[in-house]
Design an enzyme around this catalytic site. Structure first.
Site, PDB file in Angstrom:
ATOM      1  N   GLY A  31       0.796  -1.227   0.000  1.00  0.00           N
ATOM      2  CA  GLY A  31       0.000   0.000   0.000  1.00  0.00           C
ATOM      3  C   GLY A  31       0.826   1.273   0.000  1.00  0.00           C
ATOM      4  O   GLY A  31       2.024   1.255  -0.222  1.00  0.00           O
ATOM      5  N   TYR A  32       0.121   2.395   0.266  1.00  0.00           N
ATOM      6  CA  TYR A  32       0.684   3.736   0.121  1.00  0.00           C
ATOM      7  C   TYR A  32       1.232   3.841  -1.306  1.00  0.00           C
ATOM      8  O   TYR A  32       2.400   4.152  -1.533  1.00  0.00           O
ATOM      9  CB  TYR A  32       1.765   4.010   1.177  1.00  0.00           C
ATOM     10  CG  TYR A  32       1.838   5.477   1.551  1.00  0.00           C
ATOM     11  CD1 TYR A  32       0.806   6.065   2.263  1.00  0.00           C
ATOM     12  CD2 TYR A  32       2.906   6.271   1.156  1.00  0.00           C
ATOM     13  CE1 TYR A  32       0.848   7.410   2.594  1.00  0.00           C
ATOM     14  CE2 TYR A  32       2.958   7.622   1.474  1.00  0.00           C
ATOM     15  CZ  TYR A  32       1.916   8.182   2.197  1.00  0.00           C
ATOM     16  OH  TYR A  32       1.951   9.520   2.514  1.00  0.00           O
ATOM     17  N   LEU A  33       0.348   3.548  -2.237  1.00  0.00           N
ATOM     18  CA  LEU A  33       0.751   3.292  -3.620  1.00  0.00           C
ATOM     19  C   LEU A  33       1.296   4.532  -4.317  1.00  0.00           C
ATOM     20  O   LEU A  33       0.784   5.639  -4.151  1.00  0.00           O
ATOM     21  CB  LEU A  33      -0.454   2.739  -4.397  1.00  0.00           C
ATOM     22  CG  LEU A  33      -1.048   1.445  -3.814  1.00  0.00           C
ATOM     23  CD1 LEU A  33      -2.266   1.012  -4.621  1.00  0.00           C
ATOM     24  CD2 LEU A  33      -0.018   0.328  -3.771  1.00  0.00           C
ATOM     25  N   GLU A  35       3.838   5.689  -8.106  1.00  0.00           N
ATOM     26  CA  GLU A  35       4.007   5.344  -9.528  1.00  0.00           C
ATOM     27  C   GLU A  35       4.717   4.004  -9.735  1.00  0.00           C
ATOM     28  O   GLU A  35       4.503   3.335 -10.740  1.00  0.00           O
ATOM     29  CB  GLU A  35       4.788   6.451 -10.253  1.00  0.00           C
ATOM     30  CG  GLU A  35       3.914   7.593 -10.725  1.00  0.00           C
ATOM     31  CD  GLU A  35       2.825   7.148 -11.706  1.00  0.00           C
ATOM     32  OE1 GLU A  35       3.148   6.477 -12.690  1.00  0.00           O
ATOM     33  OE2 GLU A  35       1.650   7.469 -11.475  1.00  0.00           O
ATOM     34  N   HIS A  37       4.360   1.225  -7.924  1.00  0.00           N
ATOM     35  CA  HIS A  37       3.310   0.201  -7.850  1.00  0.00           C
ATOM     36  C   HIS A  37       2.420   0.259  -9.095  1.00  0.00           C
ATOM     37  O   HIS A  37       2.064  -0.760  -9.681  1.00  0.00           O
ATOM     38  CB  HIS A  37       2.411   0.428  -6.626  1.00  0.00           C
ATOM     39  CG  HIS A  37       3.129   0.386  -5.303  1.00  0.00           C
ATOM     40  ND1 HIS A  37       3.327   1.503  -4.526  1.00  0.00           N
ATOM     41  CD2 HIS A  37       3.686  -0.641  -4.612  1.00  0.00           C
ATOM     42  CE1 HIS A  37       3.955   1.177  -3.416  1.00  0.00           C
ATOM     43  NE2 HIS A  37       4.194  -0.122  -3.438  1.00  0.00           N
ATOM     44  N   GLN A  61       7.149  -9.789   7.852  1.00  0.00           N
ATOM     45  CA  GLN A  61       8.430  -9.328   7.322  1.00  0.00           C
ATOM     46  C   GLN A  61       9.017  -8.138   8.073  1.00  0.00           C
ATOM     47  O   GLN A  61       9.966  -7.516   7.615  1.00  0.00           O
ATOM     48  CB  GLN A  61       8.330  -9.045   5.815  1.00  0.00           C
ATOM     49  CG  GLN A  61       7.453  -7.874   5.436  1.00  0.00           C
ATOM     50  CD  GLN A  61       7.131  -7.890   3.953  1.00  0.00           C
ATOM     51  OE1 GLN A  61       6.459  -8.780   3.451  1.00  0.00           O
ATOM     52  NE2 GLN A  61       7.609  -6.891   3.217  1.00  0.00           N
ATOM     53  N   GLY A 145       8.561  -5.556  -8.581  1.00  0.00           N
ATOM     54  CA  GLY A 145       9.471  -4.523  -9.054  1.00  0.00           C
ATOM     55  C   GLY A 145      10.931  -4.910  -8.904  1.00  0.00           C
ATOM     56  O   GLY A 145      11.318  -5.556  -7.929  1.00  0.00           O
ATOM     57  N   LYS A 147      12.994  -2.871  -8.156  1.00  0.00           N
ATOM     58  CA  LYS A 147      13.445  -2.048  -7.021  1.00  0.00           C
ATOM     59  C   LYS A 147      13.866  -2.952  -5.859  1.00  0.00           C
ATOM     60  O   LYS A 147      14.848  -2.700  -5.181  1.00  0.00           O
ATOM     61  CB  LYS A 147      12.287  -1.128  -6.609  1.00  0.00           C
ATOM     62  CG  LYS A 147      12.293  -0.663  -5.190  1.00  0.00           C
ATOM     63  CD  LYS A 147      12.938   0.678  -5.072  1.00  0.00           C
ATOM     64  CE  LYS A 147      13.104   1.190  -3.656  1.00  0.00           C
ATOM     65  NZ  LYS A 147      12.278   0.659  -2.634  1.00  0.00           N
ATOM     66  N   GLN A 151      14.282  -9.554  -3.564  1.00  0.00           N
ATOM     67  CA  GLN A 151      12.925 -10.110  -3.412  1.00  0.00           C
ATOM     68  C   GLN A 151      12.466 -10.768  -4.717  1.00  0.00           C
ATOM     69  O   GLN A 151      11.953 -11.897  -4.711  1.00  0.00           O
ATOM     70  CB  GLN A 151      11.981  -8.968  -3.025  1.00  0.00           C
ATOM     71  CG  GLN A 151      10.517  -9.309  -3.087  1.00  0.00           C
ATOM     72  CD  GLN A 151       9.678  -8.167  -2.537  1.00  0.00           C
ATOM     73  OE1 GLN A 151       9.734  -7.886  -1.349  1.00  0.00           O
ATOM     74  NE2 GLN A 151       8.913  -7.505  -3.371  1.00  0.00           N
TER      75      GLN A 151
END
Ligand code: AMP
Length: 279
Positions: A31-33, A35, A37, A61, A145, A147, A151
């Site tokens: 969340g807190y989406l 660009e 995401h 996590q 992503g 990013k 992961q």
């Protein structure tokens, strides 16, 4: 757009769509989406019949001293962003794990480097939540992503190892105009910390440029990059094999440089591809 908050309802919705022969795409998020995401939603939207986005701040996590309680949240803004990107189903549960949940998915071989050294709980939490979400949606394709490069690598490995019937797609890093990689945690950065945060991408781009002009000695590249950083602490700055994440000391072929650093009280990560000429 439909919104569901219950895992059983998600599973039933997805099963019905699959029974109708529809293809499902899935973007899991906390969340807190932003660009970054949204770029993943745009990546999948044209490829599938139904797009599912999840918003869940996964307690597994976070270590007790980390920012779970203050992690930025904006359910209304997130719903508006998902709607604008043509999402069919927004899954926003209050709780994701059933009572008695006892399973953990871990990848020890990929879990001893980079982020795992300072956040040992982290990738087990990520692999566990992604595994559960992929099973609930049984989507055809899921996007993550670059990013979060480690992961993405871990999820690709898990899907292959567990023969999960889903395609994993990686999306390029979306950056602010000055180069800072977009992150929900950028909301923590104020004043001078925001200015210092940009030195992460500057140091990585500088390294990328040096590699493009022929430098292959990793310690020399790392030393120069460290000089460019204006941060409070470097968690790691490592050049790794893109597939195995093994640390490299000499560039024989395409690799990745990954960086995690603390600015003020905010831990930021970033990475770029390194492509030595002629390899
Ligand atoms: P998060 O909400 O931080 O768990 O991120 C959800 C997904 O969005 C993950 O697959 C991230 O890698 C991806 N993501 C986060 N930031 C960016 C970005 N700046 N560019 C591309 N993807 C991103």
């Amino acid at each position: 757009m439909k919104t569901l908050t219950d895992a059983t309802a998600l599973s039933a919705w997805a099963a019905e769509a699959r029974a109708e022969g529809l293809t499902l795409g899935f973007v899991p998020t906390m969340g807190y989406l932003h660009e970054g995401h949204r770029s993943l939603m745009r990546l999948l939207r044209p490829r599938v019949d139904r797009l599912i986005v999840s918003v869940y701040v996964n307690e597994l996590q976070f270590a007790p001293h980390e920012d779970f309680d203050v992690y930025p949240r904006d359910p209304e803004g997130d719903a508006a962003a998902c709607e604008a990107e043509g999402t069919d189903l927004l899954f926003m549960p209050d709780a994701l794990y059933p009572p008695g949940f006892a399973t953990r998915v871990s990848l020890p071989a990929l879990d001893g480097v980079l982020c795992s050294e300072s956040r040992p709980h982290f990738f087990t939490g990520v692999a566990t939540v992604v595994c559960r979400l992929l099973h609930l949606t049984r989507c055809n394709v899921a996007a993550f992503g670059e990013k979060d490069f480690q992961q993405l690598t871990i999820i690709r490995r898990m899907v292959e190892d567990l023969a999960m019937d889903v395609e994993i797609v990686g999306g390029p890093i979306v950056r602010e105009p000055d180069g800072l990689a977009m992150s929900s945690r950028n909301a923590y950065l104020k004043g001078i910390d925001r200015e210092r945060a940009v030195t992460l991408s500057q140091a990585l781009f500088d390294m990328q440029a040096r590699v493009a002009t022929g430098e292959r000695d990793v310690p020399a590249l790392v030393e120069r990059a460290r000089e460019l950083l204006r941060v409070d602490e470097v968690d790691y700055l490592q050049v790794v094999d893109s597939r195995t994440l093994e640390p490299l000391t000499w560039l024989d072929g395409p690799a990745r440089v990954a960086l995690a650093a603390v600015v003020g009280r905010t831990r930021l990560i970033d990475n770029v591809a390194l492509e030595p000429p002629g390899t």
